[in-house]
Design a protein around this motif. Structure first.
Motif, PDB file in Angstrom:
ATOM      1  N   SER A  15     -17.029  -7.398  23.489  1.00 57.15           N
ATOM      2  CA  SER A  15     -15.951  -6.793  22.702  1.00 57.15           C
ATOM      3  C   SER A  15     -15.757  -7.484  21.355  1.00 57.15           C
ATOM      4  O   SER A  15     -15.058  -6.956  20.481  1.00 57.15           O
ATOM      5  CB  SER A  15     -14.641  -6.826  23.496  1.00 57.15           C
ATOM      6  N   GLU A  16     -16.367  -8.651  21.161  1.00 56.15           N
ATOM      7  CA  GLU A  16     -16.256  -9.355  19.888  1.00 56.15           C
ATOM      8  C   GLU A  16     -17.133  -8.731  18.803  1.00 56.15           C
ATOM      9  O   GLU A  16     -16.995  -9.068  17.623  1.00 56.15           O
ATOM     10  CB  GLU A  16     -16.641 -10.825  20.073  1.00 56.15           C
ATOM     11  N   LEU A  17     -18.028  -7.843  19.179  1.00 55.99           N
ATOM     12  CA  LEU A  17     -18.903  -7.195  18.196  1.00 55.99           C
ATOM     13  C   LEU A  17     -18.134  -6.119  17.444  1.00 55.99           C
ATOM     14  O   LEU A  17     -17.332  -5.384  18.018  1.00 55.99           O
ATOM     15  CB  LEU A  17     -20.104  -6.563  18.897  1.00 55.99           C
ATOM     16  N   SER A  18     -18.400  -6.006  16.158  1.00 54.97           N
ATOM     17  CA  SER A  18     -17.749  -4.979  15.355  1.00 54.97           C
ATOM     18  C   SER A  18     -18.513  -3.662  15.458  1.00 54.97           C
ATOM     19  O   SER A  18     -19.692  -3.633  15.842  1.00 54.97           O
ATOM     20  CB  SER A  18     -17.686  -5.417  13.886  1.00 54.97           C
ATOM     21  N   ARG A  19     -17.846  -2.576  15.107  1.00 50.52           N
ATOM     22  CA  ARG A  19     -18.517  -1.275  15.084  1.00 50.52           C
ATOM     23  C   ARG A  19     -19.678  -1.283  14.091  1.00 50.52           C
ATOM     24  O   ARG A  19     -20.720  -0.668  14.326  1.00 50.52           O
ATOM     25  CB  ARG A  19     -17.520  -0.177  14.711  1.00 50.52           C
ATOM     26  N   GLU A  20     -19.493  -1.993  12.983  1.00 51.77           N
ATOM     27  CA  GLU A  20     -20.550  -2.064  11.978  1.00 51.77           C
ATOM     28  C   GLU A  20     -21.786  -2.761  12.543  1.00 51.77           C
ATOM     29  O   GLU A  20     -22.922  -2.332  12.290  1.00 51.77           O
ATOM     30  CB  GLU A  20     -20.047  -2.798  10.734  1.00 51.77           C
ATOM     31  N   GLU A  21     -21.578  -3.837  13.303  1.00 52.09           N
ATOM     32  CA  GLU A  21     -22.712  -4.528  13.922  1.00 52.09           C
ATOM     33  C   GLU A  21     -23.440  -3.617  14.903  1.00 52.09           C
ATOM     34  O   GLU A  21     -24.675  -3.600  14.958  1.00 52.09           O
ATOM     35  CB  GLU A  21     -22.233  -5.776  14.658  1.00 52.09           C
ATOM     36  N   LEU A  22     -22.682  -2.878  15.687  1.00 53.84           N
ATOM     37  CA  LEU A  22     -23.297  -1.994  16.673  1.00 53.84           C
ATOM     38  C   LEU A  22     -24.053  -0.856  15.993  1.00 53.84           C
ATOM     39  O   LEU A  22     -25.157  -0.492  16.420  1.00 53.84           O
ATOM     40  CB  LEU A  22     -22.232  -1.444  17.620  1.00 53.84           C
ATOM     41  N   ARG A  23     -23.486  -0.304  14.930  1.00 50.10           N
ATOM     42  CA  ARG A  23     -24.184   0.773  14.213  1.00 50.10           C
ATOM     43  C   ARG A  23     -25.482   0.256  13.598  1.00 50.10           C
ATOM     44  O   ARG A  23     -26.535   0.898  13.690  1.00 50.10           O
ATOM     45  CB  ARG A  23     -23.273   1.336  13.116  1.00 50.10           C
ATOM     46  N   ALA A  24     -25.414  -0.920  12.965  1.00 46.28           N
ATOM     47  CA  ALA A  24     -26.622  -1.506  12.377  1.00 46.28           C
ATOM     48  C   ALA A  24     -27.634  -1.839  13.463  1.00 46.28           C
ATOM     49  O   ALA A  24     -28.847  -1.652  13.289  1.00 46.28           O
ATOM     50  CB  ALA A  24     -26.262  -2.760  11.579  1.00 46.28           C
ATOM     51  N   GLY A  25     -27.137  -2.326  14.602  1.00 49.33           N
ATOM     52  CA  GLY A  25     -28.025  -2.628  15.711  1.00 49.33           C
ATOM     53  C   GLY A  25     -28.697  -1.385  16.260  1.00 49.33           C
ATOM     54  O   GLY A  25     -29.869  -1.420  16.659  1.00 49.33           O
ATOM     55  N   GLY A  26     -27.969  -0.271  16.274  1.00 49.99           N
ATOM     56  CA  GLY A  26     -28.553   0.983  16.736  1.00 49.99           C
ATOM     57  C   GLY A  26     -29.688   1.445  15.839  1.00 49.99           C
ATOM     58  O   GLY A  26     -30.724   1.933  16.320  1.00 49.99           O
ATOM     59  N   GLU A  27     -29.513   1.282  14.530  1.00 51.44           N
ATOM     60  CA  GLU A  27     -30.576   1.663  13.595  1.00 51.44           C
ATOM     61  C   GLU A  27     -31.812   0.784  13.785  1.00 51.44           C
ATOM     62  O   GLU A  27     -32.949   1.277  13.786  1.00 51.44           O
ATOM     63  CB  GLU A  27     -30.060   1.553  12.162  1.00 51.44           C
ATOM     64  N   ALA A  28     -31.587  -0.511  13.959  1.00 53.90           N
ATOM     65  CA  ALA A  28     -32.713  -1.423  14.171  1.00 53.90           C
ATOM     66  C   ALA A  28     -33.404  -1.133  15.499  1.00 53.90           C
ATOM     67  O   ALA A  28     -34.636  -1.210  15.605  1.00 53.90           O
ATOM     68  CB  ALA A  28     -32.227  -2.872  14.128  1.00 53.90           C
ATOM     69  N   LEU A  29     -32.619  -0.781  16.511  1.00 53.77           N
ATOM     70  CA  LEU A  29     -33.193  -0.464  17.818  1.00 53.77           C
ATOM     71  C   LEU A  29     -34.077   0.771  17.734  1.00 53.77           C
ATOM     72  O   LEU A  29     -35.170   0.812  18.320  1.00 53.77           O
ATOM     73  CB  LEU A  29     -32.081  -0.253  18.839  1.00 53.77           C
ATOM     74  N   ALA A  30     -33.632   1.784  17.005  1.00 53.22           N
ATOM     75  CA  ALA A  30     -34.432   3.003  16.868  1.00 53.22           C
ATOM     76  C   ALA A  30     -35.794   2.690  16.253  1.00 53.22           C
ATOM     77  O   ALA A  30     -36.828   3.205  16.701  1.00 53.22           O
ATOM     78  CB  ALA A  30     -33.676   4.025  16.023  1.00 53.22           C
ATOM     79  N   ALA A  31     -35.804   1.823  15.242  1.00 57.06           N
ATOM     80  CA  ALA A  31     -37.074   1.446  14.615  1.00 57.06           C
ATOM     81  C   ALA A  31     -37.950   0.666  15.591  1.00 57.06           C
ATOM     82  O   ALA A  31     -39.178   0.837  15.630  1.00 57.06           O
ATOM     83  CB  ALA A  31     -36.803   0.616  13.362  1.00 57.06           C
ATOM     84  N   ARG A  32     -37.330  -0.190  16.393  1.00 63.81           N
ATOM     85  CA  ARG A  32     -38.075  -0.988  17.375  1.00 63.81           C
ATOM     86  C   ARG A  32     -38.700  -0.083  18.436  1.00 63.81           C
ATOM     87  O   ARG A  32     -39.859  -0.259  18.822  1.00 63.81           O
ATOM     88  CB  ARG A  32     -37.118  -1.992  18.021  1.00 63.81           C
ATOM     89  N   VAL A  33     -37.931   0.890  18.898  1.00 61.94           N
ATOM     90  CA  VAL A  33     -38.433   1.810  19.916  1.00 61.94           C
ATOM     91  C   VAL A  33     -39.582   2.645  19.360  1.00 61.94           C
ATOM     92  O   VAL A  33     -40.585   2.882  20.043  1.00 61.94           O
ATOM     93  CB  VAL A  33     -37.295   2.716  20.421  1.00 61.94           C
TER      94      VAL A  33
END
Length: 219
Positions: A116-134
């Motif tokens: 819960s300490e993660l921000s929405r911005e971190e999660l959104r950026a992480g989602g973009e990076a994950l898509a590239a990784r996949v």
């Protein structure tokens, strides 16, 4: 033995590859806090059936450099109970996972005490990076272990558990529960059943028991 809160409790124990059992000292609060700047390496390989994606490393994972290493985390028992692995692997055996068609990554690499300490911005950026990784790794399925994190990372506020209509990085997506012991609404048998559905969806049979002489990670 270790002392905790005035009560003597046995230290956690681990079994090495040679079969010997040894006590493992519990980390101190200072050690856990000092580990928060660390990251945990992805476990990947060619031809993955599933890439399991956690939310982000917890403090125990950051300290040990091993995925899902927190006390009470049900990921490793659920993998075995669901038929992905032939026995309950230890976090320090995570390097064995690609032989079972399994990889592990995280949405956000930064370790925290609570997701819960993660921000929405971190999660959104992480989602973009994950898509590239996949897209680069091309697993047959991406399985995200955390429904709320998936919803925030990919802007899917109503995403249910289970298979999704959308793809990430070209891969089909399953949203699964967070295996943390704090997630009381999903007991171990229910988590294992969800992981088994993913295994069956990719057509992978249950793992066969290890044979004598099988290679194992160092203990």
């Amino acid at each position: 033995m270790v002392e905790h809160g005035g009560t003597r409790r046995p230290a956690p124990r681990t079994r090495s590859a040679s079969g010997r059992v040894a006590a493992v000292a519990r980390p101190t609060e200072a050690e856990l806090q000092a580990a928060l700047h660390r990251t945990v390496p992805d476990i990947v390989g060619p031809g993955l059936d599933v890439l399991f994606c956690g939310i982000n490393p917890g403090r125990h994972s950051a300290l040990t450099g091993r995925h899902f290493a927190g006390p009470g985390n049900r990921f490793w028992p659920a993998l075995c109970a669901s038929g992905w692995t032939p026995r309950v692997l230890r976090p320090d055996e995570m390097g064995l996972l690609p032989r079972y068609g399994i990889g592990i990554t995280n949405i956000v690499p930064r370790a925290t005490a609570q997701a819960s300490e993660l921000s929405r911005e971190e999660l959104r950026a992480g989602g973009e990076a994950l898509a590239a990784r996949v897209e680069r790794l091309r697993p047959r399925v991406l399985a995200v272990l955390g429904m709320t994190a998936y919803r925030q990372a990919f802007g899917r506020p109503s995403a249910p558990a289970g298979p999704q209509d959308e793809r990430v990085g070209g891969a089909p997506v399953w949203v699964l529960p967070n295996p943390s012991g704090l997630n009381a609404s999903w007991p171990l048998p229910r988590i294992a059943a969800a992981l088994a559905e993913v295994r069956e969806a990719v057509g992978r049979p249950p793992a066969e028991p290890d044979q004598p002489g099988d290679a194992r990670a160092p203990g």
